[in-house]
Design an enzyme around this catalytic site. Structure first.
Site, short mmCIF file in Angstrom:
data_model
loop_
_atom_site.label_atom_id
_atom_site.label_comp_id
_atom_site.label_asym_id
_atom_site.label_seq_id
_atom_site.Cartn_x
_atom_site.Cartn_y
_atom_site.Cartn_z
N HIS A 60 0.56 -0.97 -0.06
CA HIS A 60 0.13 0.16 0.58
C HIS A 60 0.53 2.02 0.21
O HIS A 60 1.12 1.82 0.97
CB HIS A 60 -0.72 -0.33 1.05
CG HIS A 60 -2.00 0.61 1.06
ND1 HIS A 60 -2.56 0.89 1.98
CD2 HIS A 60 -2.32 1.93 0.71
CE1 HIS A 60 -3.65 1.64 1.91
NE2 HIS A 60 -3.13 2.81 1.04
N ASN A 278 -5.52 9.14 7.08
CA ASN A 278 -6.95 8.61 6.49
C ASN A 278 -7.51 6.98 6.23
O ASN A 278 -5.93 6.87 5.76
CB ASN A 278 -7.41 9.60 5.81
CG ASN A 278 -9.34 8.92 5.43
OD1 ASN A 278 -9.85 8.33 6.41
ND2 ASN A 278 -9.77 9.40 4.03
N ASP A 305 1.43 2.65 3.66
CA ASP A 305 0.29 3.96 3.36
C ASP A 305 1.05 4.93 2.90
O ASP A 305 0.55 5.89 3.21
CB ASP A 305 -1.11 3.84 3.94
CG ASP A 305 -2.20 5.14 3.70
OD1 ASP A 305 -2.07 4.84 2.26
OD2 ASP A 305 -2.83 5.21 4.01
#
Length: 425
Positions: A60, A278, A305
C-alpha cells in the site's frame, strides 16, 4: 554476477530457517542457503550481527506518478522504498490520470523497470476515473499484471456496482484491496472523534465510518468469493470482524500501518497537520486491539500507506492539511522497535507480516522467502543500530511524518533486488 552473504542470521518464514547461514546469489536467484558456503563470488557481503530477511513487500503506497510528480515519482519513491528494505511495492491508482485500464497499468510497469529501484506492481481502480459510476477495465488491468483492484482514497459507495467489480476480479484471479470509509458519515471530520478532537476544536471521524464498510465488504466477499484485503485497519471492531471472517474460512486478510499500531489521538498535543491521516489516529484501546491482532495472527500484513505531500500541503492546521503520512523509510525500524523489541512479535513474525504474507496476498510464489530458487530480493537488517528518525535524510520527496525525532532501533544495512545491491548504508 554472484554475491555471497556471509555470517548473517537468516530469517525465512517459508522454510522456518532461523539461524546463522550463508546465502549464495547468482544473477537474480538464490542458489544456496547453507551453514558454510566456500564458493568464490564476485562480491562478498559480511552480514555479521544482522538479520538476513526476504525483501519487504509493501502492499500500500502512493507514488503519485503519473500526474502528481511534485509529491513523489517512481524514481524517488523507489529510492525511499529500498532505503527501507522494501523491494516490491503496490502503487495505488489514485494518480492523474487514474489508473483504470490495462494500457495505463502497462505504462507504469514499463517505466518502473527503468526508473524505480524497487519492483512496482501497479494496482488498478475499481471504477472509471474512481468516480464510482461505472466499472473500470478490470479484465484488461488483470491481464496487464495489476494483481488487485482498489478504489483507495475512497470507497465504492454503490454496493451493487462494487459487487459486480468483485465478481470480475474473482473471475480474473485478482484481489480487491479495500479502503473502508463510508464517505456519507465523514461529515467534514479530520481526526478521531474523541475528547482530543474537542480539545483542539476539530471535527471528529467516528470508528463506524470504517467499521460499516468493513462489515459490508466482508459480506460482499463472502458472496462473491473474491480475495479481500482490508487496507489500513484502525479500529478494534475491524480486528474483530477480520477474526470472524477467518473463523468462517473467508478469503479475507487485513493490514495495519505503523502509525496506527504506535500512535493514538492522545499523541496529538497540538494542531499539527503531520498528524492528519486517513483513517485517523484512533484511541489507545484501538491501538492495543491492533497490536494484539498482529500478535494473534488475525492481522496478516504490515504496510505503510506511504502518502507523500508537498510541505505547503501539510504545514498547516489539521482542519486544512492534506491527509497522509510517509512511511517507506521508517516502517522496518518502527516495527522492530515497537513490536519486536517489546516482545510482542518475533523477528520471524516481522518477516512474515512485512514480506511472506504480502507475497501470499499477491500470489507471488517466487518472493517472500530466503530459500533456494527464489528471486533474490533480500534485506540485511541491523538490529543494534539506535538513532533518531530525521525526515531531512529521507529519499522520498515527502517529509510529512509525525515520527521526526522519534528514537528507534534497527536499520537497513543493505537491500538487494533481483540479486543486485540497490541500497547500502
Amino acid at each position: 554476477m554472484t554475491i555471497l552473504i556471509q555470517n548473517g542470521h537468516v530469517i525465512d518464514p517459508l522454510t522456518r530457517k532461523d539461524g546463522c547461514y550463508d546465502v549464495l546469489i547468482e544473477n537474480d536467484r538464490i542458489q544456496k542457503v547453507e551453514e558454510k558456503i566456500e564458493e568464490e563470488a564476485d562480491r562478498i557481503i559480511d552480514a555479521k550481527g544482522c538479520y538476513v530477511m526476504p525483501g519487504f513487500i509493501d502492499l500500500h503506497v502512493h507514488f503519485r506518478d503519473p500526474g502528481l510528480e511534485y509529491k513523489e515519482t517512481l524514481e524517488t519513491g523507489g529510492k525511499a522504498a529500498v532505503r527501507g528494505g522494501v523491494t516490491t511495492v503496490c502503487a495505488m491508482p489514485n494518480t492523474k490520470p487514474v489508473i483504470d485500464n490495462g494500457d495505463k497499468v502497462s505504462a507504469v510497469h514499463e517505466r518502473a523497470k527503468n526508473e524505480s529501484l524497487s519492483h512496482v506492481i501497479q494496482i488498478g481502480a475499481v471504477t472509471r476515473e474512481q468516480k464510482g459510476q461505472e466499472l473500470a477495465d478490470i479484465e484488461g488491468m488483470a491481464k496487464a499484471g495489476c494483481h488487485a483492484i482498489s478504489e483507495d482514497g475512497k470507497s465504492v459507495m454503490n454496493a451493487s456496482l462494487y459487487r459486480k467489480g468483485m465478481k470480475i476480479a474473482k473471475e480474473n484471479g485478482i484481489a480487491v484491496f479495500a479502503h473502508c470509509e463510508d464517505i456519507t458519515m465523514v461529515e467534514g471530520g479530520v481526526m478521531n472523534a474523541d475528547e482530543n478532537a474537542e480539545r483542539l476544536g476539530l471535527k471528529g471521524i467516528t470508528n463506524s465510518v470504517e467499521d460499516v464498510i468493513v462489515a459490508r465488504d466482508i459480506l460482499l466477499a463472502k458472496e462473491t468469493g473474491v480475495r479481500l484485503h482490508l487496507c489500513h485497519c484502525s479500529t478494534a471492531d475491524s480486528v474483530k470482524m477480520v477474526k470472524l471472517a477467518k473463523e468462517e474460512g473467508l478469503p479475507v486478510t487485513g493490514e495495519v500501518c505503523p502509525h496506527h499500531f504506535i500512535l493514538s489521538s492522545e499523541d496529538i498535543k497540538e494542531d499539527d497537520g503531520n498528524y492528519k491521516m486517513n483513517p485517523p489516529l484512533r484511541s489507545k484501546a484501538d491501538v492495543e486491539a491492533l497490536r494484539q491482532g498482529l500478535k494473534d495472527g488475525i492481522m496478516d500484513v504490515i504496510s505503510t500507506d506511504h502518502a507523500p505531500h508537498a510541505a505547503e500541503e501539510k504545514n498547516k492546521s489539521i482542519a486544512k492539511a492534506a491527509f497522509g503520512i510517509v512511511g517507506l523509510e521508517t516502517s522496518a525500524a518502527l516495527t522492530y522497535t515497537s513490536l519486536v523489541k517489546t516482545g510482542l512479535l518475533s523477528v520471524m513474525d516481522m518477516a512474515e507480516k512485512m514480506s511472506y504474507n504480502p507475497a501470499k496476498v499477491l500470489g507471488l510464489d517466487e518472493k517472500g522467502s530466503v530459500s533456494e530458487g527464489k528471486i533474490a530480493d533480500i534485506v540485511i537488517f541491523d538490529p543494534d543500530k539506535t538513532y533518531k528518525i530525521d525526515k531531512n535524510t529521507f529519499a522520498s520527496k515527502g517529509k510529512n511524518t509525525p515520527f521526526d525525532g522519534y528514537e528507534v532501533t534497527g536499520e537497513v544495512a543493505y537491500t538487494l533486488a533481483d540479486g543486485k545491491v540497490v541500497y547500502e548504508r
